[in-house]
Design a protein around this motif. Structure first.
Motif, PDB file in Angstrom:
ATOM      1  N   VAL A 124       0.837  -1.203   0.000  1.00 47.26           N
ATOM      2  CA  VAL A 124       0.000   0.000   0.000  1.00 47.26           C
ATOM      3  C   VAL A 124       0.869   1.249   0.000  1.00 47.26           C
ATOM      4  CG1 VAL A 124      -1.948  -1.163   1.102  1.00 47.26           C
ATOM      5  CG2 VAL A 124      -0.259   0.006   2.529  1.00 47.26           C
ATOM      6  N   GLY A 125       2.078   1.130   0.577  1.00 48.46           N
ATOM      7  CA  GLY A 125       3.002   2.256   0.542  1.00 48.46           C
ATOM      8  C   GLY A 125       3.439   2.577  -0.878  1.00 48.46           C
ATOM      9  N   VAL A 126       3.807   1.549  -1.623  1.00 46.66           N
ATOM     10  CA  VAL A 126       4.260   1.790  -2.993  1.00 46.66           C
ATOM     11  C   VAL A 126       3.090   2.165  -3.904  1.00 46.66           C
ATOM     12  CG1 VAL A 126       6.324   0.381  -2.814  1.00 46.66           C
ATOM     13  CG2 VAL A 126       4.199  -0.688  -3.495  1.00 46.66           C
ATOM     14  N   THR A 127       1.883   1.803  -3.511  1.00 48.08           N
ATOM     15  CA  THR A 127       0.716   2.319  -4.243  1.00 48.08           C
ATOM     16  C   THR A 127       0.658   3.835  -4.112  1.00 48.08           C
ATOM     17  OG1 THR A 127      -0.517   0.283  -3.799  1.00 48.08           O
ATOM     18  CG2 THR A 127      -1.782   2.199  -4.502  1.00 48.08           C
ATOM     19  N   GLY A 128       0.990   4.319  -2.926  1.00 45.59           N
ATOM     20  CA  GLY A 128       1.065   5.763  -2.730  1.00 45.59           C
ATOM     21  C   GLY A 128       2.130   6.397  -3.609  1.00 45.59           C
ATOM     22  N   VAL A 129       3.262   5.680  -3.784  1.00 45.04           N
ATOM     23  CA  VAL A 129       4.336   6.186  -4.641  1.00 45.04           C
ATOM     24  C   VAL A 129       3.858   6.292  -6.089  1.00 45.04           C
ATOM     25  CG1 VAL A 129       6.664   5.767  -5.517  1.00 45.04           C
ATOM     26  CG2 VAL A 129       6.109   5.230  -3.141  1.00 45.04           C
ATOM     27  N   ILE A 130       3.190   5.235  -6.563  1.00 47.44           N
ATOM     28  CA  ILE A 130       2.694   5.248  -7.941  1.00 47.44           C
ATOM     29  C   ILE A 130       1.686   6.374  -8.148  1.00 47.44           C
ATOM     30  CG2 ILE A 130       1.061   4.038  -9.441  1.00 47.44           C
ATOM     31  CD1 ILE A 130       2.592   1.660  -9.339  1.00 47.44           C
ATOM     32  N   CYS A 131       0.771   6.512  -7.194  1.00 47.39           N
ATOM     33  CA  CYS A 131      -0.236   7.566  -7.324  1.00 47.39           C
ATOM     34  C   CYS A 131       0.428   8.938  -7.326  1.00 47.39           C
ATOM     35  CB  CYS A 131      -1.258   7.459  -6.195  1.00 47.39           C
ATOM     36  SG  CYS A 131      -2.342   6.015  -6.334  1.00 47.39           S
ATOM     37  N   GLY A 132       1.450   9.127  -6.493  1.00 48.82           N
ATOM     38  CA  GLY A 132       2.171  10.387  -6.481  1.00 48.82           C
ATOM     39  C   GLY A 132       2.864  10.650  -7.804  1.00 48.82           C
ATOM     40  N   TYR A 133       3.442   9.598  -8.375  1.00 50.71           N
ATOM     41  CA  TYR A 133       4.113   9.724  -9.671  1.00 50.71           C
ATOM     42  C   TYR A 133       3.115  10.102 -10.765  1.00 50.71           C
ATOM     43  CZ  TYR A 133       6.873   8.301 -13.771  1.00 50.71           C
ATOM     44  OH  TYR A 133       7.531   8.269 -14.976  1.00 50.71           O
ATOM     45  N   VAL A 159      -5.898   4.782   2.600  1.00 49.88           N
ATOM     46  CA  VAL A 159      -7.127   4.503   1.844  1.00 49.88           C
ATOM     47  C   VAL A 159      -7.031   3.134   1.174  1.00 49.88           C
ATOM     48  CG1 VAL A 159      -8.548   5.231  -0.102  1.00 49.88           C
ATOM     49  CG2 VAL A 159      -7.634   6.941   1.479  1.00 49.88           C
ATOM     50  N   MET A 160      -5.885   2.833   0.583  1.00 50.17           N
ATOM     51  CA  MET A 160      -5.680   1.555  -0.106  1.00 50.17           C
ATOM     52  C   MET A 160      -5.813   0.378   0.853  1.00 50.17           C
ATOM     53  SD  MET A 160      -4.812   0.100  -3.046  1.00 50.17           S
ATOM     54  CE  MET A 160      -3.875  -1.280  -3.752  1.00 50.17           C
ATOM     55  N   SER A 161      -5.288   0.511   2.061  1.00 49.89           N
ATOM     56  CA  SER A 161      -5.346  -0.577   3.048  1.00 49.89           C
ATOM     57  C   SER A 161      -6.776  -1.018   3.315  1.00 49.89           C
ATOM     58  CB  SER A 161      -4.695  -0.130   4.367  1.00 49.89           C
ATOM     59  OG  SER A 161      -3.333   0.150   4.207  1.00 49.89           O
ATOM     60  N   PHE A 162      -7.647  -0.071   3.568  1.00 48.57           N
ATOM     61  CA  PHE A 162      -9.012  -0.424   3.942  1.00 48.57           C
ATOM     62  C   PHE A 162      -9.873  -0.755   2.723  1.00 48.57           C
ATOM     63  CE2 PHE A 162      -7.436   1.797   7.664  1.00 48.57           C
ATOM     64  CZ  PHE A 162      -7.887   0.979   8.682  1.00 48.57           C
ATOM     65  N   ALA A 163      -9.546  -0.192   1.570  1.00 50.13           N
ATOM     66  CA  ALA A 163     -10.290  -0.531   0.355  1.00 50.13           C
ATOM     67  C   ALA A 163     -10.046  -1.993  -0.044  1.00 50.13           C
ATOM     68  CB  ALA A 163      -9.885   0.397  -0.797  1.00 50.13           C
ATOM     69  N   ALA A 168     -11.376  -8.231   0.408  1.00 50.35           N
ATOM     70  CA  ALA A 168     -11.074  -9.499   1.077  1.00 50.35           C
ATOM     71  C   ALA A 168     -12.209  -9.912   2.010  1.00 50.35           C
ATOM     72  CB  ALA A 168      -9.767  -9.373   1.856  1.00 50.35           C
ATOM     73  N   TYR A 169     -12.785  -8.943   2.688  1.00 50.53           N
ATOM     74  CA  TYR A 169     -13.897  -9.201   3.612  1.00 50.53           C
ATOM     75  C   TYR A 169     -15.125  -9.763   2.888  1.00 50.53           C
ATOM     76  CZ  TYR A 169     -18.216  -7.608   5.924  1.00 50.53           C
ATOM     77  OH  TYR A 169     -19.480  -7.517   6.432  1.00 50.53           O
ATOM     78  N   ARG A 170     -15.313  -9.353   1.635  1.00 51.72           N
ATOM     79  CA  ARG A 170     -16.490  -9.776   0.883  1.00 51.72           C
ATOM     80  C   ARG A 170     -16.454 -11.248   0.489  1.00 51.72           C
ATOM     81  NH1 ARG A 170     -21.104  -7.364   0.916  1.00 51.72           N
ATOM     82  NH2 ARG A 170     -21.509  -8.001  -1.224  1.00 51.72           N
ATOM     83  N   GLY A 171     -15.259 -11.856   0.411  1.00 51.71           N
ATOM     84  CA  GLY A 171     -15.226 -13.289   0.121  1.00 51.71           C
ATOM     85  C   GLY A 171     -14.159 -13.671  -0.885  1.00 51.71           C
ATOM     86  N   VAL A 172     -13.690 -14.913  -0.808  1.00 46.70           N
ATOM     87  CA  VAL A 172     -12.583 -15.382  -1.629  1.00 46.70           C
ATOM     88  C   VAL A 172     -12.960 -15.532  -3.095  1.00 46.70           C
ATOM     89  CG1 VAL A 172     -13.016 -17.861  -1.335  1.00 46.70           C
ATOM     90  CG2 VAL A 172     -10.671 -17.042  -1.686  1.00 46.70           C
ATOM     91  N   ASN A 173     -14.229 -15.829  -3.408  1.00 45.60           N
ATOM     92  CA  ASN A 173     -14.612 -15.987  -4.815  1.00 45.60           C
ATOM     93  C   ASN A 173     -14.498 -14.665  -5.574  1.00 45.60           C
ATOM     94  OD1 ASN A 173     -15.153 -18.742  -4.709  1.00 45.60           O
ATOM     95  ND2 ASN A 173     -17.255 -18.427  -4.019  1.00 45.60           N
TER      96      ASN A 173
END
Length: 603
Positions: A124-133, A159-163, A168-173
Motif C-alpha cells: 500500500v506504501g508503494v501504491t502511494g508512490v505510484i499515485c504520487g508519480y 485509503v488503499m489498506s481499507f479498500a 477481502a472481507y467480501r469473500g474469496v470468490n
C-alpha cells in the motif's frame, strides 16, 4: 455485523479449483507491480546494482527449493494455515517429536506474521508512490512526479489498506475473479513494455541519435541540454538552462540548430558509479558474488507469494492434487518467465540518456523508461500516454498482490486465533461471507501503519534528491512536506528499503523454518524421497540462512548500505522477543503447557 460466535459454527466452503488457486498465488507474486516498484529499491543498493538480474536468479532458485517443500507438505496436510498448520501436523505425526507440536507451530506462525503483517504495508506504501508519480505527471504544478510528497503518499496508503480489506472481507470468490483479470492484464502489459525496451536498445547503437530523460519535467528530449555554470554549496557546477516553465533548453550549434543527443552505453561515470550494461552478457553476469547475494535479499520481495495458496486448502475442491501444482506453477510462470525476461529488458535498456543513477533517484524508473520507449517507438508525445496505460495495469496488480497477501495473512492469523494462540476473537468467520473478517480488518489497520512508514522517508539515504531538486518542488503540504535538505535526508535511512528488508527478513525466516518442517514431516515417512525430502529442503534451508546472514555481514564487507539492514534486523529481534513474552504470558493465563502432554489423534 453478522458473525459466528464459536470457532466451529461456520466453516469455509470448498469452491476453488486449480485455476483459482494458481491465480491467487500469481496475483501475490505480481510481476507487473514489482518490476515497476522494486527496480528502484535494487538500484539504490550501492555498487551492487549491476548484479540485479543474477540476484533475481539466485532468489528464484531459493524460492523453488522452498516451493518444493511447501508442495510436498500440502500433499500430506491440506488445510487452512499454511506453514503454521504444516508445523503442527508435522510434529504431531512424528513418533518422537510430537511433544514439540505447540511450540513449533507458534514459532512458525509468529515468524510468518513478520512477513504477512509487513508485506501488505509495503504494497500500500508503494501504491502511494505510484499515485504520487501519476499525479505529478498529470499535474506537475501540484506534485513532482520524480519526488512525490510523503503526506500525499501516506494518505493513499491508508485509503488503499481499507479498500483492499473490504474486497477481502467480501469473500474469496470475488477476490479470485479480481485476481484472474489482473494477472492477464498485467502480464500482457509488462511483456509489451519489455519488447519495446529491447527494441529501443537494438535500434540505437552507440553514437546514434536517441533520447535523454529530464527528471524535473518527466519528459524525454532528443537534443543535448544547454548548460551554464552555477555555484552550489560553494562549488561550481554545470546546471541545465530552463525556461520559465522549467523546460530544459536545447544546446545549439553555430547555425542555431539543436545539437542531437548521441547515445552511449558506458559502464561507469567519472565518479565510478555504475551507469549501464555495455552488452547483454553484462546484464546476466554475476559481477561479484557478494553483490549477487545483496541483490537477492531485496529481490526475494518480488517472488514471494507462491506459498499463499497453501493457506487456502480449506477452500480448495481437490487440495491434495491442486494446491501442490498451484505452488510450483505460479512461481515458474511469474518468476522464471515474467521476471527474468522483464528485468533483463529493463537492465539492457539502461544507457547514457537514462542510467542506473537516474533510476536510483526516481520514484518510478520503469515509468520513466516507458515514456522514453513510447516516445521513440510510438511517436513523440505518445510515451506519456503509453506510461499512463501501463501504470493503470500496475495499479491493478498492486490491488491483486495486496489482496492476495491480506487473504493469506488473515487466514494464518485466523488459524492461530482458532487455536487460541492469538486472541480468540481473531479465530471466527463472518457468518455470511465466510471470511476471517476480524483478522482482515486488524491486518488492514497494521498495513496502514506500515504503509505510512514505508513512504515517510522514501528518498532517504542514497536516493536523497539534490538541494536544487528539493527547492524546485511545488510548495504545499501534499507536495513538499517532509523534504529538508540533501545532506539531512542522505543521513537518514531509506524507509522503503528498511520496511522492505524487514518484510524480506521475515520471509527468509519463514521459508527457512518451512524447510526444517519439511525435513521433520518426511523423516521416516513411508513416502520419503531423498531428493525431494532431504536434499532440496537442506539446500533451501542453507540458502535462506545465507541470505539472512548477509543482512548482518554484507554491509560491513562493503556490500550495500548499513542503516537499512541493521534496522530491519532490529525489527525482527524486537518481534522475536515480544513473541517469547506473549507466548509465555498467554500460556500462563490459559493454563497451557509449552510442550504437548498428550498426543492428539493422527490425521
Amino acid at each position: 455485523m453478522a458473525e459466528n460466535t464459536t470457532s466451529t459454527a461456520v466453516e469455509m466452503k470448498k469452491t476453488l479449483g486449480l485455476t483459482g488457486l494458481t491465480m491467487n498465488a500469481m496475483a501475490l507474486i505480481a510481476p507487473g507491480a514489482f518490476l515497476w516498484l522494486t527496480f528502484v529499491t535494487q538500484a539504490t543498493e550501492g555498487a551492487t546494482s549491476p548484479a540485479m538480474w543474477s540476484g533475481i536468479l539466485l532468489a528464484l532458485l531459493l524460492c523453488l527449493a522452498t516451493a518444493v517443500c511447501y508442495a510436498e507438505m500440502a500433499k500430506l496436510y491440506p488445510g487452512t494455515g499454511s506453514s503454521y498448520y504444516f508445523a503442527e501436523q508435522a510434529f504431531l505425526n512424528h513418533e518422537t517429536a510430537w511433544r514439540f507440536a505447540r511450540l513449533s507451530k507458534f514459532i512458525v506462525g509468529w515468524a510468518s506474521h513478520l512477513y504477512y503483517w509487513i508485506y501488505p504495508g509495503v504494497m500500500v506504501g508503494v501504491t502511494g508512490v505510484i499515485c504520487g508519480y501519476l499525479v505529478g505527471t498529470l499535474w506537475p504544478n501540484f506534485m513532482n512526479a520524480t519526488n512525490p510528497g510523503p503526506a500525499f503518499m501516506m494518505l493513499v496508503a491508508v485509503v488503499m489498506s481499507f479498500a483492499v480489506a473490504y474486497i477481502a472481507y467480501r469473500g474469496v470468490n470475488g477476490s479470485t475473479a479480481v485476481n484472474i483479470a489482473i494477472n492477464v492484464i498485467q502480464i500482457s502489459a509488462l511483456v509489451l513494455f519489455s519488447v519495446l525496451a529491447l527494441g529501443y536498445r537494438m535500434n540505437h547503437p552507440p553514437g546514434s541519435v536517441a533520447l535523454q530523460f529530464d527528471p524535473q519535467t518527466s519528459a524525454a528530449f532528443s537534443c543535448q541540454f544547454a548548460t551554464t555554470k552555477t555555484v552550489v554549496n560553494g562549488q561550481s557546477t554545470d546546471t541545465i538552462v530552463r525556461d520559465s516553465n522549467g523546460t530544459p533548453q536545447c544546446a545549439v550549434d553555430a547555425s542555431g540548430k539543436p545539437i542531437p543527443y548521441p547515445i552511449s552505453y558506458p559502464e561507469k561515470n567519472a565518479s565510478g558509479n555504475f551507469v549501464s550494461h555495455p552488452n547483454a552478457r553484462s546484464v546476466v553476469g554475476m559481477h561479484n558474488f557478494g553483490w549477487m547475494f545483496i541483490q537477492a535479499t531485496v529481490a526475494i520481495l518480488i517472488l514471494v507469494g507462491f506459498e499463499s495458496v497453501t493457506s487456502m486448502g480449506g477452500e480448495a475442491k481437490r487440495p491434495k492434487r491442486d494446491v501442490p501444482i498451484a505452488v510450483i506453477v505460479s512461481l515458474l510462470v511469474q518468476g522464471a518467465f515474467c521476471y527474468l525476461f522483464e528485468y533483463f529488458a529493463a537492465n539492457y535498456f539502461l544507457n547514457s540518456g537514462y542510467s542506473m543513477q537516474n533510476a536510483a533517484g526516481s520514484a518510478a524508473p520503469i515509468g520513466d523508461m516507458m515514456i522514453m520507449v513510447g516516445d521513440a517507438l510510438l511517436g513523440p508525445g505518445r510515451g506519456r500516454i503509453f506510461m499512463l496505460c501501463e501504470a493503470f495495469t500496475v495499479f491493478l496488480a498492486l490491488i491483486g498482490t495486496t489482496l492476495s497477501c491480506m487473504n493469506t495473512g488473515a487466514r494464518v492469523t485466523y488459524a492461530m486465533g482458532k487455536d487460541r494462540e492469538l486472541s480468540g476473537s481473531l479465530g471466527v468467520l463472518h457468518e455470511k461471507n465466510l471470511t476471517p473478517h476480524r483478522a482482515i480488518w486488524t491486518l488492514a489497520a497494521i498495513s496502514a501503519v506500515f504503509g505510512c512508514l514505508t513512504v515517510v522517508m522514501f528518498f532517504g539515504d542514497g536516493s536523497a534528491p539534490a538541494d536544487a531538486a528539493i527547492q524546485a518542488l511545488p510548495h504545499g503540504f501534499w507536495s513538499s512536506f517532509g523534504y529538508s535538505t540533501h545532506d539531512k535526508m542522505a543521513a537518514l535511512p531509506n524507509s522503503f528499503l528498511t520496511v522492505t528488508l524487514a518484510s524480506n527478513f521475515g520471509t527468509f525466516l519463514l521459508y527457512g523454518l518451512s524447510c526444517v518442517t519439511c525435513l521433520v514431516c518426511f523423516h521416516k515417512h513411508p513416502s520419503f524421497k531423498v531428493i525431494r525430502h532431504l536434499v532440496i529442503p537442506v539446500l533451501g534451508l542453507a540458502a535462506n540462512l545465507a541470505c539472512m546472514a548477509f543482512y548482518l555481514i554484507g554491509p560491513f564487507m562493503g556490500y550495500g548500505t548499513k542503516m537499512e539492514p541493521l534496522l530491519a534486523l532490529g525489527v525482527a529481534l524486537v518481534w522475536a522477543i515480544y513473541g517469547g513474552v506473549y507466548f509465555t504470558r498467554a500460556s500462563r493465563k490459559t493454563g497451557r503447557t509449552t510442550l504437548v502432554e498428550s498426543r492428539a489423534p493422527v490425521v
